[in-house]
Design an enzyme around this catalytic site. Structure first.
Site, PDB file in Angstrom:
ATOM      1  N   SER A 263       0.854  -1.188   0.000  1.00  0.00           N
ATOM      2  CA  SER A 263       0.000   0.000   0.000  1.00  0.00           C
ATOM      3  C   SER A 263       0.884   1.230   0.000  1.00  0.00           C
ATOM      4  O   SER A 263       2.061   1.167   0.307  1.00  0.00           O
ATOM      5  CB  SER A 263      -0.891  -0.003   1.237  1.00  0.00           C
ATOM      6  OG  SER A 263      -0.124   0.331   2.381  1.00  0.00           O
ATOM      7  N   LYS A 264       0.267   2.365  -0.336  1.00  0.00           N
ATOM      8  CA  LYS A 264       1.087   3.567  -0.369  1.00  0.00           C
ATOM      9  C   LYS A 264       1.539   3.955   1.042  1.00  0.00           C
ATOM     10  O   LYS A 264       2.490   4.695   1.213  1.00  0.00           O
ATOM     11  CB  LYS A 264       0.342   4.696  -1.060  1.00  0.00           C
ATOM     12  CG  LYS A 264      -0.882   5.195  -0.336  1.00  0.00           C
ATOM     13  CD  LYS A 264      -1.458   6.391  -1.083  1.00  0.00           C
ATOM     14  CE  LYS A 264      -2.647   6.986  -0.340  1.00  0.00           C
ATOM     15  NZ  LYS A 264      -3.165   8.165  -1.019  1.00  0.00           N
ATOM     16  N   ARG A 265       0.852   3.429   2.026  1.00  0.00           N
ATOM     17  CA  ARG A 265       1.285   3.653   3.408  1.00  0.00           C
ATOM     18  C   ARG A 265       2.661   3.035   3.656  1.00  0.00           C
ATOM     19  O   ARG A 265       3.443   3.538   4.444  1.00  0.00           O
ATOM     20  CB  ARG A 265       0.293   3.030   4.385  1.00  0.00           C
ATOM     21  CG  ARG A 265      -1.088   3.614   4.293  1.00  0.00           C
ATOM     22  CD  ARG A 265      -1.561   4.154   5.644  1.00  0.00           C
ATOM     23  NE  ARG A 265      -2.808   4.884   5.510  1.00  0.00           N
ATOM     24  CZ  ARG A 265      -2.882   6.151   5.108  1.00  0.00           C
ATOM     25  NH1 ARG A 265      -1.780   6.825   4.819  1.00  0.00           N
ATOM     26  NH2 ARG A 265      -4.046   6.758   5.002  1.00  0.00           N
ATOM     27  N   ASP A 266       2.898   1.886   2.995  1.00  0.00           N
ATOM     28  CA  ASP A 266       4.196   1.228   3.168  1.00  0.00           C
ATOM     29  C   ASP A 266       5.331   2.172   2.843  1.00  0.00           C
ATOM     30  O   ASP A 266       6.385   2.145   3.463  1.00  0.00           O
ATOM     31  CB  ASP A 266       4.298  -0.013   2.272  1.00  0.00           C
ATOM     32  CG  ASP A 266       3.453  -1.158   2.816  1.00  0.00           C
ATOM     33  OD1 ASP A 266       3.261  -1.205   4.029  1.00  0.00           O
ATOM     34  OD2 ASP A 266       2.990  -1.979   2.010  1.00  0.00           O
TER      35      ASP A 266
END
Length: 506
Positions: A263-266
RNA sequence: GCCGCGUUGGUCAAGGGGUUAAGACGCCUCCCUUUCACGGAGGAAUCACGGGUUCGAAUCCCGUACGUGGUACCA
């Protein structure tokens, strides 16, 4: 004669383009080019509630940067347009109606509230998410349960309705996936997916089938998250256009992040980019970093993505785009998901920086240095500098760390590093050394080293003990290429100037 | 819950009945280099588990576990 290969990448323009998306493009592109076919980009923007301004342009910018240029698309044109599904709205209804007429689909008049109610009513522990399927459609408000004249009246009154596929009972739908082989599903386990929404737009399920047919797509690549709804698409092909015309499917494995799905959170969490290029969400203004801005070369980005899930079976790991086109084959794509490893990604970039010629790096590096406030007056000097430092640059911004001092006199010195062995004798050495340098007639590497060695011998100091201080004087710290090569490029007056200037604080 | 898909070192992966189970990243040691890299030589580290089939299984079959996806008028 076999049909010309035509593949499509069909993104939904709702945000940044992440790793997995770019890899899907890449595999499409490589497959098409390998077979001398066409690569088409179709914009799947049927969900008007998710429209994000700028997202479509961003996708094309990413493709441009990666060098994966479409043969047909809304911006590149083509004979099968329009290539935006929102502009094809009128096309879909007739196919949906045709399905209804043939009793493969039906009108459903249930409101969102009624659907919600149904889900609540039928929810049990055994079945936490009831679907609109063969078991519940008898209990809902649709053209299967309502009397024919009632349906006609509702339609005539313009009642909001959708068209749903009528999944058959007790059939096994199977197809051959190019990567996974035979895939089978029981129709009774799949729900009656909405085909045409109340606003008249198709859902993905209808649109993908209709457009793939109309655009003569021969091979369809998509992420493996589509596998569960594949039977719907296969059935639609069977009902509408014939199985013999259906493209060959290939469901690509997922790209995973350190903790599971990527995810872009990663990116924020683990410090690596997830998107191809910087993306700023127009609503929240939140910026998600891209590989381009992080300092990746497109050659490296494409290379590393190609190898994430595909392997030629040899020991080669570095491929140009042309080699990939030549060697890519779908049956060597892995079935299992691949965890993205940022360390390896950086290695690819480092290899590409080493591999690329100075000339092809020159412009990019120049831009980086200028952006950092450097003044590059002499391109020939920059050429020499790049040649000297590129082996020690992993990401593009490293060129600033490794070469910035060529264009900017240090204002701070890592004196501490030299201090332990510093003394008056050495200070005297450098004062004299500066004088000697100023008198040199031909400023070149060998001569510099000579003057240095002779003076060191004269002063009875080990040359090795003088090299580190000299380096710190010239560049400011313990880094950079061989010190005399630096001096040679810096030139006579600048070298002398830097030594004297540093001597003030040493 | 149900359904689909997957599973070879920490990561990417080759191998698809008999191999000392390749290679790469990362890590460690040494050489080169009186900066840091590059380069070179080594090293540690793997077939998820349990049953079969077979003379022989990482490889074929069946279970289990784990992961992942789907279960929207999102794609």
């Amino acid at each position: 004669m076999p049909k010309k290969v035509r593949v499509r990448f069909a993104p939904s323009p709702t945000g940044g383009l992440h790793l997995g998306g770019v890899r899907t493009v890449l595999y499409n592109y490589l497959f098409a080019k390998h077979h001398g076919g066409d690569f088409i980009v179709r914009i799947e923007d049927t969900d008007q509630t998710r429209f994000v301004p700028g997202a479509e342009q961003y996708i094309f910018d990413c493709l441009q940067w990666c060098g994966l240029i479409p043969d047909e698309s809304p911006v590149h044109g083509g004979a099968y347009g329009p290539y935006r599904q929102s502009e094809r709205k009128e096309i879909y209804r007739q196919f949906a109606e045709q399905l209804v007429k043939n009793e493969n689909a039906y009108y459903a008049f249930d409101t969102p509230e009624e659907l919600e109610q149904m889900r609540n009513n039928f929810k049990t522990e055994q079945n936490p998410s009831p679907q609109y399927d063969i078991h519940v459609r008898e209990k809902m408000k649709n053209s299967l349960t309502l009397a024919a004249d009632e349906v006609q009246k509702l339609l005539a009154d313009g009642a909001r309705h959708v068209i749903r596929i009528k999944m058959p009972q007790g059939e096994t739908v199977s197809f051959t996936d190019m990567i996974r082989g035979e895939i089978s599903n029981e129709t009774s386990l799949v729900d009656d997916k909405v085909l045409l929404k109340a606003d008249g737009m198709p859902t993905y399920h209808l649109a993908v089938v209709v457009d793939d047919y109309l655009m003569k797509i021969t091979h369809a690549f998509r992420g493996e998250e589509w596998l569960p709804s594949a039977p719907v698409h296969v059935l639609l092909w069977k009902y509408l256009f014939g199985l013999e015309n259906m493209p060959q499917w290939a469901h690509l494995p997922l790209i995973l992040g350190p903790g599971g799905k990527l995810s872009k959170r990663d990116g924020a969490k683990y410090g690596f980019p997830v998107f191809a290029m910087n993306w700023t969400d127009p609503k929240t203004n939140e910026l998600t970093e891209g590989f381009r801005e992080k300092g990746f070369l497109p050659e490296a980005f494409v290379n590393l993505l190609a190898l994430l899930g595909w392997n030629e079976g040899t020991e080669q790991e570095l491929y140009t785009k042309e080699e990939l086109i030549q060697k890519f084959s779908i049956d060597r794509v892995h079935k299992g998901g691949a965890k993205f490893d940022y360390e390896k990604a950086k290695w690819f970039n480092h290899e590409w920086i080493k591999k690329l010629t100075v000339d092809s790096l020159q412009l990019t590096v120049k831009e980086i240095l200028i952006a950092k406030g450097m003044e590059i007056s002499d391109d020939a000097v920059l050429t020499k500098v790049i040649g000297l430092v590129k082996d020690r640059c992993t990401l593009l911004p490293d060129f600033y760390e490794q070469a910035g001092f060529f264009f900017q006199t240090p204002t701070q010195w890592d004196v501490d590093a030299a201090k332990p062995k510093w003394n008056e004798d050495k200070k005297k050495f450098f004062e004299e050394f500066a004088l000697k340098l100023a008198g040199i007639g031909n400023w070149e590497l060998g001569e510099l080293e000579n003057v240095f060695k002779i003076l060191a011998t004269e002063k009875n100091i080990k040359p090795g003990e003088l090299q580190l201080p000299l380096r710190i004087m010239l560049v400011g710290g313990k880094f950079g290429p061989p010190v005399f090569q630096i001096a040679e490029i810096l030139g006579q007056s600048e070298t002398v100037f830097r030594i004297n200037k540093a001597l003030e604080v040493f």
